[in-house]
Design a protein around this motif. Sequence first.
Motif, mmCIF file in Angstrom:
data_model
loop_
_atom_site.group_PDB
_atom_site.id
_atom_site.type_symbol
_atom_site.label_atom_id
_atom_site.label_comp_id
_atom_site.label_asym_id
_atom_site.label_seq_id
_atom_site.Cartn_x
_atom_site.Cartn_y
_atom_site.Cartn_z
ATOM 1 N N SER A 176 0.847 -1.199 0.000
ATOM 2 C CA SER A 176 0.000 0.000 0.000
ATOM 3 C C SER A 176 0.878 1.244 0.000
ATOM 4 C CB SER A 176 -0.925 0.020 1.223
ATOM 5 O OG SER A 176 -1.740 -1.131 1.256
ATOM 6 N N LEU A 177 0.544 2.160 -0.879
ATOM 7 C CA LEU A 177 1.203 3.467 -0.934
ATOM 8 C C LEU A 177 0.265 4.497 -0.325
ATOM 9 C CD1 LEU A 177 3.455 5.380 -1.862
ATOM 10 C CD2 LEU A 177 2.328 5.489 -4.100
ATOM 11 N N LEU A 178 0.688 5.132 0.763
ATOM 12 C CA LEU A 178 -0.139 6.106 1.478
ATOM 13 C C LEU A 178 0.342 7.510 1.141
ATOM 14 C CD1 LEU A 178 -0.785 3.457 2.994
ATOM 15 C CD2 LEU A 178 -0.870 4.784 5.108
ATOM 16 N N ASN A 179 -0.559 8.294 0.561
ATOM 17 C CA ASN A 179 -0.268 9.679 0.191
ATOM 18 C C ASN A 179 -1.243 10.584 0.934
ATOM 19 O OD1 ASN A 179 0.464 12.076 -0.972
ATOM 20 N ND2 ASN A 179 -0.026 11.479 -3.081
ATOM 21 N N PRO A 180 -0.875 11.078 2.108
ATOM 22 C CA PRO A 180 -1.811 11.892 2.885
ATOM 23 C C PRO A 180 -2.018 13.294 2.328
ATOM 24 C CG PRO A 180 0.310 11.792 3.984
ATOM 25 C CD PRO A 180 0.406 10.895 2.790
ATOM 26 N N ASP A 181 -1.134 13.729 1.431
ATOM 27 C CA ASP A 181 -1.209 15.102 0.924
ATOM 28 C C ASP A 181 -1.032 15.087 -0.595
ATOM 29 O OD1 ASP A 181 -1.343 17.803 0.718
ATOM 30 O OD2 ASP A 181 0.592 18.222 1.660
ATOM 31 N N PRO A 182 -2.071 14.703 -1.351
ATOM 32 C CA PRO A 182 -1.929 14.640 -2.823
ATOM 33 C C PRO A 182 -1.671 15.998 -3.459
ATOM 34 C CG PRO A 182 -3.861 13.411 -2.066
ATOM 35 C CD PRO A 182 -3.376 14.207 -0.911
ATOM 36 N N SER B 167 -10.847 -14.365 2.032
ATOM 37 C CA SER B 167 -9.868 -15.435 2.177
ATOM 38 C C SER B 167 -9.591 -15.664 3.645
ATOM 39 C CB SER B 167 -8.575 -15.074 1.438
ATOM 40 O OG SER B 167 -7.578 -16.044 1.687
ATOM 41 N N SER B 168 -9.349 -16.928 3.989
ATOM 42 C CA SER B 168 -8.987 -17.273 5.370
ATOM 43 C C SER B 168 -7.492 -17.213 5.593
ATOM 44 C CB SER B 168 -9.494 -18.681 5.689
ATOM 45 O OG SER B 168 -8.924 -19.637 4.804
ATOM 46 N N ASN B 169 -6.716 -16.904 4.564
ATOM 47 C CA ASN B 169 -5.266 -16.818 4.710
ATOM 48 C C ASN B 169 -4.878 -15.535 5.437
ATOM 49 O OD1 ASN B 169 -4.984 -19.214 3.244
ATOM 50 N ND2 ASN B 169 -4.921 -18.113 1.298
ATOM 51 N N PRO B 170 -3.845 -15.570 6.250
ATOM 52 C CA PRO B 170 -3.441 -14.355 6.977
ATOM 53 C C PRO B 170 -2.874 -13.304 6.035
ATOM 54 C CG PRO B 170 -1.868 -16.137 7.335
ATOM 55 C CD PRO B 170 -3.027 -16.730 6.608
ATOM 56 N N PRO B 171 -3.187 -12.025 6.274
ATOM 57 C CA PRO B 171 -2.666 -10.961 5.414
ATOM 58 C C PRO B 171 -1.338 -10.425 5.930
ATOM 59 C CG PRO B 171 -4.344 -10.077 6.869
ATOM 60 C CD PRO B 171 -4.216 -11.540 7.209
ATOM 61 N N LEU B 172 -0.461 -10.059 4.998
ATOM 62 C CA LEU B 172 0.792 -9.381 5.307
ATOM 63 C C LEU B 172 0.731 -8.010 4.651
ATOM 64 C CD1 LEU B 172 1.519 -12.595 5.196
ATOM 65 C CD2 LEU B 172 3.868 -11.784 5.178
ATOM 66 N N ASN B 173 0.775 -6.971 5.464
ATOM 67 C CA ASN B 173 0.624 -5.604 4.972
ATOM 68 C C ASN B 173 1.973 -4.896 4.974
ATOM 69 O OD1 ASN B 173 -2.489 -5.325 4.903
ATOM 70 N ND2 ASN B 173 -2.103 -6.103 6.948
ATOM 71 N N PHE B 174 2.270 -4.233 3.852
ATOM 72 C CA PHE B 174 3.486 -3.429 3.737
ATOM 73 C C PHE B 174 3.083 -2.048 3.259
ATOM 74 C CE2 PHE B 174 4.884 -7.803 3.325
ATOM 75 C CZ PHE B 174 5.939 -7.853 4.224
ATOM 76 N N LEU B 175 3.349 -1.056 4.108
ATOM 77 C CA LEU B 175 2.895 0.314 3.857
ATOM 78 C C LEU B 175 4.101 1.204 3.556
ATOM 79 C CD1 LEU B 175 0.428 -0.953 5.317
ATOM 80 C CD2 LEU B 175 0.073 1.252 6.431
ATOM 81 N N LEU B 176 4.013 1.938 2.466
ATOM 82 C CA LEU B 176 4.993 2.968 2.128
ATOM 83 C C LEU B 176 4.324 4.320 2.345
ATOM 84 C CD1 LEU B 176 7.778 3.704 1.016
ATOM 85 C CD2 LEU B 176 6.796 3.623 -1.288
ATOM 86 N N TYR B 177 4.832 5.079 3.297
ATOM 87 C CA TYR B 177 4.171 6.311 3.727
ATOM 88 C C TYR B 177 5.011 7.512 3.321
ATOM 89 C CZ TYR B 177 1.934 9.756 6.767
ATOM 90 O OH TYR B 177 1.274 10.851 7.253
ATOM 91 N N GLY C 250 2.874 -6.848 9.585
ATOM 92 C CA GLY C 250 3.522 -6.358 8.379
ATOM 93 C C GLY C 250 4.583 -5.341 8.713
ATOM 94 N N GLY C 251 4.840 -4.434 7.772
ATOM 95 C CA GLY C 251 5.885 -3.431 7.961
ATOM 96 C C GLY C 251 5.489 -2.099 7.374
ATOM 97 N N ILE C 252 6.139 -1.038 7.873
ATOM 98 C CA ILE C 252 5.891 0.338 7.410
ATOM 99 C C ILE C 252 7.238 0.997 7.148
ATOM 100 C CG2 ILE C 252 4.998 2.603 8.040
ATOM 101 C CD1 ILE C 252 2.837 1.291 9.619
ATOM 102 N N MET C 253 7.324 1.677 6.024
ATOM 103 C CA MET C 253 8.509 2.450 5.681
ATOM 104 C C MET C 253 8.100 3.888 5.394
ATOM 105 S SD MET C 253 11.246 1.894 2.571
ATOM 106 C CE MET C 253 12.634 3.015 2.379
ATOM 107 N N ILE C 254 8.835 4.821 5.955
ATOM 108 C CA ILE C 254 8.591 6.248 5.729
ATOM 109 C C ILE C 254 9.573 6.739 4.670
ATOM 110 C CG2 ILE C 254 8.589 8.525 6.782
ATOM 111 C CD1 ILE C 254 7.852 7.197 9.417
ATOM 112 N N TYR C 255 9.026 7.338 3.612
ATOM 113 C CA TYR C 255 9.819 7.748 2.450
ATOM 114 C C TYR C 255 9.815 9.270 2.376
ATOM 115 C CZ TYR C 255 11.741 7.268 -2.284
ATOM 116 O OH TYR C 255 12.546 7.300 -3.391
#
Length: 559
Positions: free
Chosen positions: A238-244, A323-333, A363-368
């Motif tokens: 997921s790419l998070l853009n709080p200020d487009p 889906s019953s499979n566990p989700p892995l979330n990776f966020l680029l903020y 999951g994981g989060i990275m700040i760019y």
Amino acid sequence: MSNYELERRRCQLAAVSVAAVVLFVGVPLWWRTTTTYRAWLPMAQIQEFSKLQLLLDVDVEVVFARGTLTPEQQKKIPVTQTRDEQHSVDGGTSLTYRYETRYRTATIMEEDSLNQPTAAETDLSLNTLSESPCGSLVVYVIPESSSLLPQDVDVYVGQRRTALVRADAETKAGKTLKQVLAGVEPRVKEVLRVMSFSHGDIMAVLSNRVRPGSGSLPKKDDSIRSFKSSPGYEITFSLLNPDPKSHRLYWDIEGAVHTFVQPLLSKLSPLANFSVDSQTLYYTMLGFNARFDDHHSAYTLSADSLAHVINPAESRLGSNAASSNPPLNFLLYMPDAQHSPLHILDPQKRLVASNAFHSPRWGGIMIYNVNRANGTLPVDVHINMAKVMGVFLAQLRLLLGVKPTARTAGILVAPPGYSGLSDWELDRLMWSHSVENIATATTTITSLVQLLDQIDTIVINDNIAEQVSNAVASLQLATAELESGNLAFALQYSKEAILASERAFFDPSLLHLLYFPSDQKFAIYIPLFLPMGVPLLLSLLKIVAEVRQRRKDKLAKKD
């Protein structure tokens, strides 16, 4: 005989006939039609799994290169040795690790491979000769004067299932073969410690069968951050853009997944199925309260505040209900203009080099951060996907249970290469997942049997019985393959066992009569049978009383 007597006799015969029909026809028919159907289950085999006893067999081949053995010592090769390590665990679980080590001399082709310029090229050349099966290791003992390894390195761990070990300077001088093997054994154990499973790895996946605080679990358990074994995983970038208005973001996520992620997932395909998707979320903020740090000239997030960052954004990440499979979330903020640049501080108040963190089993989060030197808004940002995926791949390895190798003096570990995962790292995961699947399947099956014993109104249909039998058969095959050292087959059978056990345990038919206990049966049957049963019972009692009275009258007349 008078008409009264005939009528009374007719009534008695009618009452007896009705009672006979009820007792010999109605009751058996009612009992047969209302009995809960329960198919046969292999109870004896299931009881054997209540006390899990596993034997893990590891095949180790130690190959002596030219110049490491004398001609007299070579004549006594090959030699095979077996070493067992037994561990008792709470709950009736016992573990046995069997290391079968075979010693031999190198072939001519292997000698040619050992003459390569570097250790990496030697590892590749040896692998092209013959690929070792999953779970096995090959250790090559090279002369002490060999230039393949640097002077300060005694053990080289390759990308495949091979390792190079430097022989001691006094390995062959005036020593018997037994003494030579004893001298090599410590370094072989070092190779096993790095390339094969450890007791801590196995105990971590058996945590649900071990009583907390019993001392059986390792004190520092890194497995709490990794996901439990599952048939599949859902990976979302997921790419998070709080200020487009300030940023126009461009990321080649499809190409990055194909280049960086897919090779790793292909390597992990024996363990589980993976699905990957991506999304871009606008006006989505992370839950942080950043403060400007004059020392670093940037906004910073402390380590103790990272636990509250995920919650505000998680509701917008999408649902995994399909889906019953566990989700892995990776966020680029991408921070907004008011909180940029934004950096993460470690507990020692130092900047985290990756500017990222991961949440256990989430999951994981990275700040760019981007450079806004031109001052023109919006800023076109072309994200460096190699940098981002390097961080996410490291987090993905941790979440899937790939533990980083601790640096040890004298041991050099080759990087995993293009796929991002060495063969022996995959083997360690396969060992852990096989044992975890077996433990989970046995717990599921034994819990199901206990439930069926406690509630006798649950229907056991033929489908459930078939799934239970399949699970038991797969468990027996998985444990047998572990004992034989066939890791790939053991993993496959363990996956089949856990799927069959879960299908049986969560079968919808188990709930049909679960909330229909015996007292409710009486509440339903009494209004039906009581109006008929009371007159019939009174009639039978009256007939019995009359028969007794007649007998008494006959005895009185005889006297």
